[in-house]
Design a protein around this motif. Structure first.
Motif, mmCIF file in Angstrom:
data_model
loop_
_atom_site.group_PDB
_atom_site.id
_atom_site.type_symbol
_atom_site.label_atom_id
_atom_site.label_comp_id
_atom_site.label_asym_id
_atom_site.label_seq_id
_atom_site.Cartn_x
_atom_site.Cartn_y
_atom_site.Cartn_z
ATOM 1 N N ALA A 118 120.728 100.239 46.246
ATOM 2 C CA ALA A 118 121.335 100.537 44.949
ATOM 3 C C ALA A 118 120.676 99.723 43.837
ATOM 4 N N ALA A 119 120.370 98.458 44.128
ATOM 5 C CA ALA A 119 119.716 97.603 43.137
ATOM 6 C C ALA A 119 118.315 98.125 42.815
ATOM 7 N N CYS A 120 117.586 98.549 43.843
ATOM 8 C CA CYS A 120 116.244 99.109 43.613
ATOM 9 C C CYS A 120 116.311 100.335 42.711
ATOM 10 N N ASP A 160 111.117 104.100 51.087
ATOM 11 C CA ASP A 160 111.460 105.058 50.041
ATOM 12 C C ASP A 160 112.498 104.519 49.062
ATOM 13 N N ALA A 161 112.723 103.206 49.080
ATOM 14 C CA ALA A 161 113.809 102.638 48.272
ATOM 15 C C ALA A 161 113.421 102.399 46.819
ATOM 16 N N GLY A 162 112.126 102.274 46.557
ATOM 17 C CA GLY A 162 111.684 102.015 45.196
ATOM 18 C C GLY A 162 111.557 100.549 44.839
ATOM 19 N N ALA A 163 111.411 99.691 45.841
ATOM 20 C CA ALA A 163 111.210 98.260 45.561
ATOM 21 C C ALA A 163 109.891 98.037 44.846
ATOM 22 N N ALA A 164 109.851 97.015 44.009
ATOM 23 C CA ALA A 164 108.641 96.716 43.246
ATOM 24 C C ALA A 164 107.586 96.027 44.100
#
Length: 242
Positions: A118-120, A160-164
């Motif tokens: 959710a944070a990502c 696939d979470a979108g972490a930087a």
């Protein structure tokens, strides 16, 4: 691939310390004023600083907030990457609103994947995963506990979470000046879907050379070697940029 260097500020009791293999009773105090230390890194030309609230990592909530706020106030123009004790959305939101450029989720990535994902999603480009491995398995709670999940499996879970980014630490080498685990870091970088930053064990500029030569590692965190004068900041930054 660009290569970024992150000088480390580890906070324990409001002071700048370095640990050996994450052992809190093996702390060497390097500075009493974290804000002044961060400002010094900015003057040396670093674009980022890597800050870890060590007490917070053990407590599960921010424990050196005053010191972090001092760093933020003293380093306009310097991007701050912060980890340690960020276990819920309210804490994540508060730090990002306060001026932290990127937060690192370590224990939460293992124990609360719903929050981490959710944070990502909520803060694209501003959430990194901290993957700290002991003998290949991910450690949590300030490295006091070792999970049954391998570093590669955890990275795959968040593909696939979108972490930087992923900050990857080989705990056995952290603070030991024994050299970076280049092979393990590069292997994770090749397998991961996001940039990987090496942490733990940088002993000399040769480690930076070796990491950069792999062509897949996005940067390195500099701790004890920088504080002890084993790595010259100007030479390291020139190498990273070259």
């Amino acid at each position: 691939m660009s290569f970024t260097l992150y000088p480390a500020i580890d906070l324990k009791g409001g002071q700048v310390v370095r640990l050996r293999r994450g052992e809190m009773d093996q702390a060497t105090v390097y500075a009493a004023d974290p804000a002044a230390q961060a400002a010094g890194f900015a003057r040396q030309g670093f674009a980022w600083v890597h800050v870890v609230d060590l007490d917070g990592a053990f407590a599960g909530r921010p424990a050196n907030a005053e010191a972090v706020r001092g760093i933020l106030a003293a380093t306009a123009g310097l991007s701050v990457q912060l980890g340690g004790g960020i276990r819920d959305m309210a804490t994540a939101e508060a730090w990002l609103a306060a001026g932290v450029a990127r937060i690192i989720l370590g224990s939460a990535a293992v124990k609360d994947p719903d929050f981490a994902r959710a944070a990502c999603r909520a803060f694209p480009g501003r959430v990194a995963l901290g993957i700290d491995a002991r003998d290949g398995y991910v450690a949590t709670e300030g490295w006091a506990e070792t999970s049954g999940i391998t570093a590669h499996d955890l990275a795959a879970r968040y593909a696939d979470a979108g972490a930087a980014a992923i900050v990857y630490t080989d705990i056995a080498r952290d603070g030991m000046l024994s050299g970076v685990n280049v092979a393990a870091t590069a292997a994770l970088a090749r397998a991961a879907a996001v940039p990987v930053i090496a942490s733990g064990g940088v002993a000399s500029i040769d480690d930076i050379v070796a990491l950069k030569a792999e062509g897949v590692v996005a940067g390195a965190i500099l701790g004890r070697a920088l504080y002890d004068g084993r790595v010259d900041p100007a030479a390291a930054l020139a190498l990273a940029a070259g």
